[in-house]
Design an enzyme around this catalytic site. Structure first.
Site, PDB file in Angstrom:
ATOM      1  N   VAL A  48      -5.774  -3.817  -9.979  1.00 27.41           N
ATOM      2  CA  VAL A  48      -5.971  -2.303  -8.957  1.00 27.41           C
ATOM      3  C   VAL A  48      -7.061  -1.421 -10.865  1.00 27.41           C
ATOM      4  O   VAL A  48      -5.938  -1.665 -11.110  1.00 27.41           O
ATOM      5  CB  VAL A  48      -5.566  -1.736  -8.663  1.00 27.41           C
ATOM      6  CG1 VAL A  48      -6.134   0.454  -7.802  1.00 27.41           C
ATOM      7  CG2 VAL A  48      -5.260  -1.919  -6.847  1.00 27.41           C
ATOM      8  N   LEU A  56      -4.305   0.216 -13.232  1.00 27.61           N
ATOM      9  CA  LEU A  56      -3.067   0.566 -12.366  1.00 27.61           C
ATOM     10  C   LEU A  56      -2.417  -0.104 -11.569  1.00 27.61           C
ATOM     11  O   LEU A  56      -1.160   0.798 -11.684  1.00 27.61           O
ATOM     12  CB  LEU A  56      -3.615   1.854 -11.302  1.00 27.61           C
ATOM     13  CG  LEU A  56      -4.486   2.296 -10.870  1.00 27.61           C
ATOM     14  CD1 LEU A  56      -5.239   3.108  -9.889  1.00 27.61           C
ATOM     15  CD2 LEU A  56      -3.575   4.346 -11.299  1.00 27.61           C
ATOM     16  N   GLY A  57      -2.718  -1.720 -11.367  1.00 26.14           N
ATOM     17  CA  GLY A  57      -1.446  -2.417 -11.035  1.00 26.14           C
ATOM     18  C   GLY A  57      -2.298  -3.898 -10.951  1.00 26.14           C
ATOM     19  O   GLY A  57      -3.101  -4.302 -10.958  1.00 26.14           O
ATOM     20  N   ASP A  79       3.526  -3.324   5.452  1.00 29.59           N
ATOM     21  CA  ASP A  79       4.442  -3.190   3.954  1.00 29.59           C
ATOM     22  C   ASP A  79       4.717  -1.726   3.365  1.00 29.59           C
ATOM     23  O   ASP A  79       3.868  -1.702   2.463  1.00 29.59           O
ATOM     24  CB  ASP A  79       3.485  -3.963   3.247  1.00 29.59           C
ATOM     25  CG  ASP A  79       3.341  -4.361   2.125  1.00 29.59           C
ATOM     26  OD1 ASP A  79       4.638  -4.774   1.801  1.00 29.59           O
ATOM     27  OD2 ASP A  79       3.229  -4.514   0.663  1.00 29.59           O
ATOM     28  N   GLY A 132      -1.834  -7.431  -8.634  1.00 24.35           N
ATOM     29  CA  GLY A 132      -1.188  -7.847  -6.982  1.00 24.35           C
ATOM     30  C   GLY A 132      -1.983  -9.016  -7.416  1.00 24.35           C
ATOM     31  O   GLY A 132      -2.584 -10.178  -8.002  1.00 24.35           O
TER      32      GLY A 132
END
Length: 319
Positions: A41, A33-34, A148, A36
């Site tokens: 994720v 999903l992502g 954020d 960082g």
């Protein structure tokens, strides 16, 4: 390609995960999903509950600030529009002990939508804007500032997602794009790294007709309480409250500025304060051109990281 920094596979860094792995005895990894700096994720299938979740695996050296915030919101904010925390657990691997957060699976972010989709009808945009504003209001009522709030952290739900098969996940969201992770000499990656890197989902195959106007606010790693604000925030310049550059501490106002930017983007699929280089000075220039001159009382308190720019502060004001 949207992959993590592979140098972060080291002691204290990311946990190596491969597609098809089962993490925490019941979460089958299906897609990325992502990425960082402090966590990866994954889209995972909860084999016990028969549902899809977002599994956030923190770096071994990362502080788990988000869990405390999400637990507080679950108790204080009721049915707030956030990615709810279902459970946490710890896994141990070659790079250390990693905290894992099991979260609601959202859908594409506003950033993804504005890049790959056509604008949805006006009723959809109005409903999404209202629900996002309600979500921010609920956070603030619970004493929490997101800190954020950007187009990457506003997600649109996909109705019926939990009824999809694993084949449907790949059909509608696209199959994972992978590449073998090799050392410079061509040898396979060592045990502290995955065998393959995986491109993060971009949702480019989804259309807005497949989405709900229900929005979820995600990623509370920078969140703070009203009475315990940090000295600064790392929000992207396009969404950062301009008062932060004038010596004012973070407050609920930073979320309200970002909310205005996001509502504009929901309706236009354009960033209100676009920047080519991501600098605060550039964002201030665009903001003053778009919204108007900054408050006069800020004139003498401009905080520039570059001494050479300190004399330019008056350009942001009406004279």
């Amino acid at each position: 390609h949207n992959v993590e920094d592979v140098d972060l596979y080291r002691p204290g860094g990311h946990h190596p995960v491969n597609l098809g792995d089962v993490v925490g005895h019941k979460f089958k990894i299906l897609h990325k999903l992502g990425n960082g700096g402090f966590a990866l994720v994954w889209l995972a299938r909860d084999l016990d509950q028969h549902r899809y979740v977002a599994l956030k695996i923190l770096r071994a050296d990362a502080e788990d600030h988000e869990t405390k915030v999400l637990k507080h919101l679950k108790n204080a904010a009721g049915n707030v529009r956030i990615t709810n925390l279902h459970e946490t657990f710890t896994i141990h691997g070659p790079n250390g002990a990693h905290q894992c957060l099991v979260l609601d699976l959202g859908g594409p972010s506003l950033k993804h939508l504005s890049m790959y989709s056509k604008r949805p009808p006006l009723p959809f945009r109005k409903a999404a804007s209202r629900k996002l504003a309600e979500g921010v209001a609920a956070l603030h009522s619970a004493g929490v500032c997101h800190g954020d709030l950007t187009h990457s952290n506003v997600l649109f739900e996909i109705p019926g997602l939990h009824d999809w098969t694993e084949d449907d996940i790949h059909r509608y969201l696209g199959p994972p794009k992978t590449a073998p992770l090799l050392l410079l000499d061509g040898a396979p990656a060592p045990a502290f790294a995955p065998t393959h890197v995986v491109d993060a989902l971009d949702y480019s195959q989804l259309s807005t007709e497949q989405l709900s106007s229900n929005v979820l606010i995600a990623d509370f790693s920078a969140a703070f309480s009203h009475d315990n604000a940090p000295k600064g925030l790392g929000t992207a310049a396009s969404f950062a409250g301009p008062e932060l550059r004038f010596g004012y501490p973070p407050s609920p106002a930073v979320d309200l500025w970002a909310l205005g930017c996001l509502i504009f983007e929901i309706h236009t699929f354009r960033v209100l304060v676009p920047t080519a280089f991501g600098s605060s000075e550039e964002a201030l220039a665009v903001a003053t051109e778009t919204v108007g001159a900054l408050p006069e009382e800020w004139r003498d308190s401009y905080d520039s990281p570059l001494e050479a720019n300190a004399g330019e502060k008056h350009r942001w004001f009406d004279d």
